[in-house]
Design a protein around this motif. Structure first.
Motif, PDB file in Angstrom:
ATOM      1  N   LYS A  55      -0.832   4.089   1.034  1.00  0.00           N
ATOM      2  CA  LYS A  55      -1.673   3.634  -0.075  1.00  0.00           C
ATOM      3  C   LYS A  55      -1.106   4.096  -1.410  1.00  0.00           C
ATOM      4  O   LYS A  55      -1.041   3.316  -2.364  1.00  0.00           O
ATOM      5  CB  LYS A  55      -3.104   4.157   0.082  1.00  0.00           C
ATOM      6  CG  LYS A  55      -3.933   3.404   1.067  1.00  0.00           C
ATOM      7  CD  LYS A  55      -5.356   3.959   1.127  1.00  0.00           C
ATOM      8  CE  LYS A  55      -6.160   3.234   2.168  1.00  0.00           C
ATOM      9  NZ  LYS A  55      -7.523   3.744   2.292  1.00  0.00           N
ATOM     10  N   ASN A  60      -0.594  -2.475   0.190  1.00  0.00           N
ATOM     11  CA  ASN A  60      -1.964  -2.957   0.354  1.00  0.00           C
ATOM     12  C   ASN A  60      -2.359  -2.755   1.824  1.00  0.00           C
ATOM     13  O   ASN A  60      -2.250  -3.661   2.657  1.00  0.00           O
ATOM     14  CB  ASN A  60      -2.064  -4.428  -0.048  1.00  0.00           C
ATOM     15  CG  ASN A  60      -3.486  -4.937  -0.056  1.00  0.00           C
ATOM     16  OD1 ASN A  60      -4.400  -4.282   0.437  1.00  0.00           O
ATOM     17  ND2 ASN A  60      -3.667  -6.116  -0.607  1.00  0.00           N
ATOM     18  N   VAL A  61      -2.810  -1.549   2.129  1.00  0.00           N
ATOM     19  CA  VAL A  61      -3.079  -1.147   3.508  1.00  0.00           C
ATOM     20  C   VAL A  61      -4.127  -2.045   4.165  1.00  0.00           C
ATOM     21  O   VAL A  61      -3.950  -2.478   5.305  1.00  0.00           O
ATOM     22  CB  VAL A  61      -3.506   0.342   3.555  1.00  0.00           C
ATOM     23  CG1 VAL A  61      -3.987   0.730   4.933  1.00  0.00           C
ATOM     24  CG2 VAL A  61      -2.352   1.237   3.124  1.00  0.00           C
TER      25      VAL A  61
END
Length: 170
Positions: A55, A60-61
């Motif tokens: 992160k 963009n986890v």
């Protein structure tokens, strides 16, 4: 469905490979390619290794987790179709306790339950080992419940080994 099971048409070096075997081989090869040769695979390993670091690095986890879970769901659905084709019927309880087999295969194959470590080939080898153990127990006549207990013991032992290995690294 029945066509998928009965279609044993590939001849490989004198042996035969069923359509299910071919499908498994295709999924494994595609998985290995995606995991090791694409940016997506690298990002998934990064997220699995340390989600907080991923992160912070700008990944963009949540987006990639949705994609990974979508792929897992699609492959689970495919496995359900293959299982239904194999037994020529569909029942809601057919895949019960297969999750234990999946976890055991991954852990036996060297995947870490802590994340970030594991290979598709290791999981495949783990599944083959588990299949051999299960076939051996069935051949000898060991009760199915005892087999589940032994699988649980194998998982606990593999997780303990994994935890000790991870402790030595840190």
């Amino acid at each position: 469905g029945k066509y998928l099971y009965d279609m044993k048409w590939l001849n490989m070096g004198g042996g035969r490979l069923s359509a299910m075997g071919l499908l498994m081989l295709l999924v494994v090869v595609a998985g290995i390619f995606v995991a090791h040769r694409t940016r997506f695979g690298n990002l998934v390993y990064a997220i699995g290794g340390n989600m907080t670091s991923a992160k912070v690095s700008g990944i963009n986890v949540n987006k990639y987790l949705v994609i990974v879970y979508t792929i897992a769901g699609a492959l689970s659905g495919l496995a359900g179709v293959v299982l239904a084709a194999r037994v020529s019927s569909g029942q809601s309880s057919m895949g019960m306790s297969y999750e234990l087999d999946a976890i055991a295969a991954a852990v036996i194959g060297g995947s870490s339950l802590m994340g970030g470590v594991g290979r598709i080939t290791g999981t495949l080898i783990g599944a083959m080992i588990l299949g051999l153990i299960k076939s051996g127990f069935t051949f000898v006549g060991v009760d199915a419940y005892v087999q589940d207990i032994i699988k649980g013991i194998i998982i606990v032992a593999a997780v303990t080994i994994d935890m000790r290995r991870n402790r030595k690294k840190h």
